[in-house]
Write a protein that holds these residues in place. Structure first.
Motif, PDB file in Angstrom:
ATOM      1  N   SER A  77      41.843  50.645  49.850  1.00  0.00           N
ATOM      2  CA  SER A  77      42.427  50.555  48.694  1.00  0.00           C
ATOM      3  C   SER A  77      43.426  48.905  48.750  1.00  0.00           C
ATOM      4  N   LEU A  80      39.880  45.978  47.929  1.00  0.00           N
ATOM      5  CA  LEU A  80      39.093  46.030  46.782  1.00  0.00           C
ATOM      6  C   LEU A  80      40.158  45.460  45.644  1.00  0.00           C
ATOM      7  N   PRO A  81      41.370  45.719  45.577  1.00  0.00           N
ATOM      8  CA  PRO A  81      42.031  45.147  44.473  1.00  0.00           C
ATOM      9  C   PRO A  81      42.253  43.668  44.586  1.00  0.00           C
ATOM     10  N   TYR A  84      38.322  42.057  43.946  1.00  0.00           N
ATOM     11  CA  TYR A  84      37.690  42.687  42.661  1.00  0.00           C
ATOM     12  C   TYR A  84      36.571  41.641  42.281  1.00  0.00           C
ATOM     13  N   TYR A 147      48.338  46.359  47.940  1.00  0.00           N
ATOM     14  CA  TYR A 147      48.122  45.187  47.539  1.00  0.00           C
ATOM     15  C   TYR A 147      49.284  44.437  46.548  1.00  0.00           C
ATOM     16  N   TRP A 151      45.807  37.990  40.819  1.00  0.00           N
ATOM     17  CA  TRP A 151      44.223  38.156  40.581  1.00  0.00           C
ATOM     18  C   TRP A 151      43.447  37.006  41.229  1.00  0.00           C
TER      19      TRP A 151
END
Length: 335
Positions: A77, A80-81, A84, A147, A151
């Motif tokens: 969890s 992944l963020p 991505y 997280y 980005w």
């Protein structure tokens, strides 16, 4: 005696990731080298050398990703963020490469397009795998077990360095694989390519190794404090020994498998070095294996399936490589 299930699962996932890097690395490398094969027959031979095994190699990627979700949901969890963008780009690259395996044999008009897709997908997948690794090594911003970064946090000079290093490493694996699987002009070209790529890879391993300990105090302590340094000091010597084996195999051209297995040794030693840097973290800089693990009851249940499935995967993988052993001939085709 109570089993340390989080540690067992960390070892299983680490093995799955290493198996993927080793097995899918050389066929991604062949895709990266694809534009250097000017004759269509050479490109056909290069692709046919991995056609029987490439999709089975990716089983290990599924196992590693699925195992991370099931066994370490907190790590999943967070990772992944944070990653991505490179992970999605990697998957898109793998999709284009996979489609190209089928489509380039079914068309004459669009063959160049699918050749480029094979090259572009392989290059993108390899680069993004390396960037993902770099983004993970340099650490992920975590607040309240979630997280908390931006980005583009994964995109740094260090992650780009690891991305380029992995592209070079995969290209080296691809060229040394073709040395074993081919003959004649294509083999001669691969000997020349492998020598240059080997030099570049050793330089890249040195650059990443020198940079990594200074990404965080924990890495610095892990590598240079006593008594850890007694364990880490032999690693550069082992890397040099593997590099010498690669150079010797390329110079003498006998035995043909020596360059490939020397290149694999460089990957395995680099992977062990990462393990030394990470231990006992699952998500740098703060989430350990035990912090990220699912409950023991879940891990025990999942372990039953892993104990059954992993030997089966290993068996059919070994059988596939055994059946398709030997040189690839120009008249052989992928249909």
């Amino acid at each position: 005696m109570t089993l340390d299930l989080p540690l067992i699962w960390a070892a299983l996932i680490a093995f799955a990731v290493l198996a993927y890097v080793i097995m899918d690395g050389f066929d991604l490398g062949i895709g990266i080298l694809f534009p250097l094969f000017k004759r269509e027959k050479e490109r056909d031979v290069a692709m046919n050398s991995v056609a029987p095994v490439w999709d089975g190699n990716e089983t290990w990627l599924v196992l590693g990703g699925g195992g991370l979700l099931a066994a370490f949901p907190l790590a999943y969890s967070i990772i992944l963020p944070a990653l991505y963008a490179p992970l999605i780009a990697m998957l898109l690259g793998l999709i284009f490469r996979g489609v190209a395996f089928e489509f380039r044999w079914r068309t004459a008009r669009w063959k160049r397009v699918w050749d480029f897709s094979f090259f572009g997908g392989s290059l993108l997948a390899a680069l993004m795998q390396g960037v993902t690794l770099g983004g993970l090594i340099q650490g992920i911003t975590i607040v309240d077990r979630a997280y908390a970064g931006g980005w583009w946090d994964w995109l740094t000079p260090f992650s780009l360095l690891t991305g380029v290093a992995l592209v070079i490493g995969y290209a080296l694996l691809g060229s040394t694989w073709l040395i074993m699987k081919t003959g004649g002009e294509i083999q001669d070209r691969c000997y020349q390519l492998a020598l240059r790529l080997g030099i570049l890879l050793v330089i890249m391993i040195g650059a990443v190794s020198l940079w990594t300990p200074f990404l965080g105090e924990k890495f610095l302590i892990r590598w240079f404090s006593w008594p850890n340094i007694a364990l880490t000091a032999p690693m550069p010597l082992l890397v040099l020994a593997a590099a010498y084996g690669l150079w010797r195999g390329l110079q003498r051209r006998k035995p043909e498998p020596l360059p490939f297995f020397s290149a694999l040794a460089l990957f395995v030693l680099s992977y062990i070095g990462l393990g030394i840097s990470f231990w006992p973290l699952m998500v740098p800089p703060s989430i350990t294996i035990w912090d990220a693990a699912a409950p023991d009851a879940s891990l025990g249940f999942l372990l039953i399936g892993a104990v059954i499935l992993m030997p089966i995967i290993l068996a059919y993988t070994a059988y596939a490589y055994w059946v398709f052993r030997g040189k690839v001939e120009e008249h052989a085709g992928y249909h």
